[in-house]
Design an enzyme around this catalytic site. Sequence first.
Site, PDB file in Angstrom:
ATOM      1  CG  ASN A  66       4.224   3.164  13.442  1.00 60.38           C
ATOM      2  OD1 ASN A  66       3.378   2.724  14.214  1.00 60.38           O
ATOM      3  ND2 ASN A  66       5.288   3.820  13.865  1.00 60.38           N
TER       4      ASN A  66
ATOM      5  CB  SER B 120      -5.824   2.571  18.237  1.00 65.94           C
ATOM      6  OG  SER B 120      -5.982   2.726  19.631  1.00 65.94           O
TER       7      SER B 120
ATOM      8  CE1 TYR C 199      -3.919   7.539  16.874  1.00 68.22           C
ATOM      9  CE2 TYR C 199      -4.969   6.220  18.576  1.00 68.22           C
ATOM     10  CZ  TYR C 199      -3.994   6.374  17.608  1.00 68.22           C
ATOM     11  OH  TYR C 199      -3.096   5.357  17.378  1.00 68.22           O
TER      12      TYR C 199
ATOM     13  CB  ALA D  16     -13.171   9.952  14.847  1.00 68.74           C
ATOM     14  CB  SER D  17      -8.385   9.751  12.577  1.00 69.22           C
ATOM     15  OG  SER D  17      -7.538   9.299  13.627  1.00 69.22           O
ATOM     16  CE  LYS D  18      -4.007   5.373  13.989  1.00 74.89           C
ATOM     17  NZ  LYS D  18      -2.976   4.899  13.044  1.00 74.89           N
TER      18      LYS D  18
END
Length: 263
Positions: A92, A144, A159, A161-163
């Site tokens: 998380n 997400s 965010y 792109a990272s997820k």
Amino acid sequence: MSERMLEGKTVIISGVGPGLGRETALVAAREGANVVLAARSEDKLAAVAADVEAAGAKVIHRRTDIGSAEDRAALVAAAVDTFGGIDALVNNAAFEATFGGLETTPDGDFEKAIQTNLFSTLGLTREALPHLKASRGAIVFVGSQTMFKPPPESMQIAYAASKGALLGASRHLAIEVGAHGVRVNTVAPGWMWGPPVEFFVNYTAEQQKQTPEDVIAHLTAPLAMDFFATDGDVAEVIGFFASARAKGVTGQTIMVNAGETMT
């Protein structure tokens, strides 16, 4: 009465705070787990640990920066030393406090998002993996909805792109560890009512000289349901993925978004 779905299992939850991390810890406690809490804030950890203990569960907490290999190793060792093994890891922890598109997001935010949400998360997963193989356990990533549908009200390209990268990695991992009985799944919240979204609603209302109810009405208009899913709703799906009730499910993503986007 049926057995609780995490009875006697040991669950590590990273990124514990007053929102989704706390709700996930309380679901794990309710379902009979030994709960291992990790976050960078000792105060937040202590508060959630007290809530979990009050719910009747066994709990330990360790101040952990998942970007530190030493911290990751210490967290996993503490779980194994205290409870004898690890049955589920809930990833998380994340860096999400970055907003804007390609032209407006600072370069440093791209690097921090990728470092925390991809590299550090996978580092913690790799640290726990030998114990998850031994228990034929579960890995749950928190993604997400923004991986699939950018919200025009709150662009987060770094965010997202990272997820998105983490989602791709998770599907490869599901194949890599499937033969060991380890399941790998992702929960992807949309607008999720809890402290961050409540702050966003109140801030937007103030900036636009509207009521919070007006902002909520605008945000919920595209949803199939007329309300936000909550932190607790997302935590229930995480609990399912962490449990043997999802033993035939791997490499999957469930979007908990009140029907805003359907797959």
